[in-house]
Design a protein around this motif. Structure first.
Motif, PDB file in Angstrom:
ATOM      1  N   LEU A 154      -1.263   1.313  12.946  1.00  0.00           N
ATOM      2  CA  LEU A 154      -0.572   1.695  11.519  1.00  0.00           C
ATOM      3  C   LEU A 154      -0.461   2.923  10.873  1.00  0.00           C
ATOM      4  O   LEU A 154       1.038   3.413  10.287  1.00  0.00           O
ATOM      5  N   ILE A 155      -1.218   3.867  10.660  1.00  0.00           N
ATOM      6  CA  ILE A 155      -1.346   5.080  10.066  1.00  0.00           C
ATOM      7  C   ILE A 155       0.024   5.641  10.217  1.00  0.00           C
ATOM      8  O   ILE A 155       0.402   6.150  11.585  1.00  0.00           O
TER       9      ILE A 155
ATOM     10  N   CYS B 228       1.371  -1.121  -0.083  1.00  0.00           N
ATOM     11  CA  CYS B 228       0.188  -0.002  -0.164  1.00  0.00           C
ATOM     12  C   CYS B 228       0.794   1.536  -0.045  1.00  0.00           C
ATOM     13  O   CYS B 228       1.849   1.377   0.831  1.00  0.00           O
TER      14      CYS B 228
ATOM     15  N   GLY C 210      -0.291   4.261   0.764  1.00  0.00           N
ATOM     16  CA  GLY C 210      -1.280   5.428   0.991  1.00  0.00           C
ATOM     17  C   GLY C 210      -0.144   6.085   2.796  1.00  0.00           C
ATOM     18  O   GLY C 210      -0.439   7.304   2.861  1.00  0.00           O
TER      19      GLY C 210
ATOM     20  N   LYS D 218      -7.807   2.678   4.242  1.00  0.00           N
ATOM     21  CA  LYS D 218      -6.935   3.470   3.213  1.00  0.00           C
ATOM     22  C   LYS D 218      -6.942   2.544   2.080  1.00  0.00           C
ATOM     23  O   LYS D 218      -6.088   2.550   0.548  1.00  0.00           O
ATOM     24  N   GLY D 219      -6.195   1.467   2.708  1.00  0.00           N
ATOM     25  CA  GLY D 219      -5.047   0.103   1.500  1.00  0.00           C
ATOM     26  C   GLY D 219      -6.445  -0.506   0.850  1.00  0.00           C
ATOM     27  O   GLY D 219      -6.112  -1.101   0.043  1.00  0.00           O
TER      28      GLY D 219
ATOM     29  N   ARG E 118       4.252   3.509   6.509  1.00  0.00           N
ATOM     30  CA  ARG E 118       4.432   2.446   6.818  1.00  0.00           C
ATOM     31  C   ARG E 118       4.901   1.148   5.787  1.00  0.00           C
ATOM     32  O   ARG E 118       5.448   0.476   6.005  1.00  0.00           O
ATOM     33  N   GLY E 119       3.912   1.819   5.052  1.00  0.00           N
ATOM     34  CA  GLY E 119       4.468   0.462   3.786  1.00  0.00           C
ATOM     35  C   GLY E 119       3.591  -1.350   3.811  1.00  0.00           C
ATOM     36  O   GLY E 119       4.381  -2.039   3.724  1.00  0.00           O
ATOM     37  N   CYS E 120       2.240  -1.355   4.161  1.00  0.00           N
ATOM     38  CA  CYS E 120       2.131  -2.698   4.753  1.00  0.00           C
ATOM     39  C   CYS E 120       1.458  -3.618   3.260  1.00  0.00           C
ATOM     40  O   CYS E 120       1.319  -2.582   1.963  1.00  0.00           O
TER      41      CYS E 120
ATOM     42  N   CYS F 278      -5.303  -0.319   6.893  1.00  0.00           N
ATOM     43  CA  CYS F 278      -6.088   0.325   7.118  1.00  0.00           C
ATOM     44  C   CYS F 278      -7.614   0.562   6.400  1.00  0.00           C
ATOM     45  O   CYS F 278      -6.662  -0.483   5.271  1.00  0.00           O
TER      46      CYS F 278
HETATM   47  S1  SF4 Z   1      -1.125   2.108   6.927  1.00  0.00           S
HETATM   48 FE1  SF4 Z   1      -3.194   1.899   5.777  1.00  0.00          FE
HETATM   49  S2  SF4 Z   1      -2.318   3.617   4.524  1.00  0.00           S
HETATM   50 FE2  SF4 Z   1      -1.164   3.150   5.839  1.00  0.00          FE
HETATM   51  S3  SF4 Z   1       0.330   1.905   4.388  1.00  0.00           S
HETATM   52 FE3  SF4 Z   1      -0.765   0.117   5.739  1.00  0.00          FE
HETATM   53  S4  SF4 Z   1      -2.955   0.145   4.682  1.00  0.00           S
HETATM   54 FE4  SF4 Z   1      -1.790   1.638   3.802  1.00  0.00          FE
END
Ligand code: SF4
Ligand code: SF4
Ligand code: FES
Length: 487
Positions: free
Chosen positions: A365-366, A228, A230, A278-279, A233-235, A276
């Motif tokens: 996470l965000i 991601c 977004g 957004k991902g 964090r780069g999930c 999250c």
């Molecule tokens: S925390 Fe949300 S926006 Fe940030 S990388 Fe993870 S999924 Fe994406």
């Protein structure tokens, strides 16, 4: 270490582990609904029943594996006739009021209730009573629909909002077969930026994604490992899209190159099993209108023409500055470094800033920086100063802008501009040269997250005609300069 025996195999369990944990760590399968490795243990579904063998002095007994600590010398049977009989009874109870409407359920193909039914029961209902009806389509939030008839009251969703996202957004009302999962009335579940994780962890098809509802059967889809973008964090995520074997030829071929859904790709070093919302919504980022034509001051030209003009501008510039993308992969950053960094004064810019209403940062996470590879870019180039004018200087005569997020109005009026971007923006047409580039789903690479963890992403879609990888463009832009340097 504690020595136990599971189905006759000697297992070295860790102190304090449960039988479920020891079994999973040693490759023994025990079914579960309510248990989840990242949540507390309610012990309410009873499907994880195992048999503890007697030792001659005490009789054996049945117990739930998820809440039973290992004890020295314990002998556990995970699949004995008594165990299978009890699991069959539990499944009869769980499906007593369940509609078994798998044919119209989005979870079909990924549902553990289906799997366990066929493994441990597989027979028609023995009940002669009419099933208790419940809300079939309840709007749990703007993003999630709840089918209460399918809910097996495992409470995973409720515990997720208490223990992980901490919104306390869900609860269970009433008792017995009147029990209903409901969102609390203050709107906290609607505001929970992690709410869609309950869709993944619901073991049945009770919680479903509204955007994905009845869009595709999961067996027509396959995941590609991705990241991601977004935030920093780069999930790691799975981008789900149509399998090539099931491509549509005439009916809605656009579906072949569409992101159908995004789910977490479990990664203990980055995001655990969560992402999250957004991902989940990466289609909103990647599927924006694309820039596909090379341009000179807004007029479409052949890509080679634009490339030649850009080379000439670079060759002629005396004080060129480059604004480096924080959405570029490590491979693209290395390619820029190799090809052009010696020619430009380079600075890392933010391609994305937080948008209104977006959660900026939290302790789940965000992260506040909304760019996936700022760390990778800063490992090679300095950050753009807070006042970008400080980067240009009075004599700057060329700016190369890589990626989005930097308005033309902020560029020195007298400098020529080369832009590389993947999406359609008004600023593209204001550049002297515009070159369209690929998006993340069309190429492979790596990002480095805020903590220094490097993760890979893979391509899943073909790039549109006329669009090139930035990596290839940097090499092509440098070609005349290399020739000059060697002559
Ligand atoms: S925390 Fe949300 S926006 Fe940030 S990388 Fe993870 S999924 Fe994406
Ligand atoms: S909605 Fe799903 S996760 Fe929540 S209690 Fe029901 S079955 Fe469990
Ligand atoms: S998984 Fe053990 S009781 Fe539900």
């Amino acid at each position: 270490m504690v020595e136990i025996f599971i189905d006759g195999d000697r297992v070295e369990a860790e102190d304090g582990q449960t039988v479920m944990q020891a079994a999973r760590a040693s490759g023994h399968v025990i079914p579960f609904f309510c248990w989840h490795p990242s949540l507390s243990v309610p012990g309410n579904c009873r499907i994880c029943m195992v048999e503890i063998e007697g030792d001659g002095t005490a009789a054996g007994w049945l117990d739930i594996a998820c809440n039973m600590p290992v004890a020295k010398g314990m002998h556990v049977l995970t699949d004995s006739p008594r165990v299978r009989a009890r699991r069959k009874q539990m499944l009869e109870l769980v499906t007593l009021n369940h509609p078994v409407d798998c044919g119209i359920c989005d979870k079909a193909g990924e549902c553990t209730l289906q799997d366990y039914h066929y493994e441990y029961n597989g027979e028609p209902s023995v009940s002669r009573d009419v099933k208790v009806r419940a809300t079939k389509h309840h709007d749990l939030s703007d993003r999630i629909v709840l089918d209460n008839e399918r809910c097996i009251l495992c409470s995973r969703c409720v515990r997720f909002t208490r223990e992980i996202s901490k919104s306390d957004g869900l609860g269970i009302q009433n008792r017995g077969d009147h029990s209903l999962v409901r969102a609390v009335e203050d709107g906290s579940f609607d505001r929970d930026p992690y709410s869609d994780n309950v869709i993944d962890i619901c073991p049945v098809g009770a919680l479903l994604s509204k955007p994905f509802l009845h869009k595709a059967r999961v067996w027509y889809l396959e995941p590609t490992a991705s990241i991601c973008p977004g935030c920093e964090r780069g999930c790691t995520v799975k981008v789900w899209h149509r399998k090539s074997a099931w491509k549509l030829n005439r009916l809605d071929p656009a579906a072949n190159a569409r992101i159908d859904r995004v789910t977490p790709l479990e990664n203990p070093a980055v995001n655990g099993p969560w992402i999250c919302n957004k991902g989940r919504d990466l289609a909103r980022i990647f599927e924006r209108p694309r820039a596909t034509e090379a341009m000179l001051k807004g007029s479409a030209v052949a890509p080679q023409t634009a490339l030649d003009v850009a080379r000439a501008l670079i060759a002629a510039a005396r004080h060129p500055v480059a604004l480096v993308s924080s959405w570029g992969s490590n491979e693209e950053l290395a390619a820029f470094d190799r090809a052009l960094a010696a020619r430009f004064a380079s600075h890392v810019k933010a391609d994305w800033l937080p948008v209104p209403g977006e959660r900026i940062e939290d302790d789940v996470l965000i992260k506040a920086d909304k760019n996936p590879n700022r760390a990778g870019a800063l490992a090679r180039f300095p950050a753009l100063p807070v006042d970008p004018r400080a980067a240009f200087g009075a004599d700057c005569d060329l700016v190369l802008v890589w990626g989005e997020g930097f308005a033309s109005d902020l560029l020195p009026a007298s400098a020529k501009v080369i832009r590389l971007d993947a999406w359609r923006h008004a600023d593209n047409a204001r550049a002297d040269v515009f070159l369209p580039i690929t998006v993340q789903t069309e190429r492979s690479g790596h990002y480095t997250n805020f903590a220094g963890v490097v993760s890979p992403f893979e391509a899943c879609f073909a790039k549109p005609p006329g669009v090139a990888d930035a990596e290839a463009l940097f090499a092509a832009l440098a070609l005349p300069l290399l020739v000059e340097a060697t002559t």
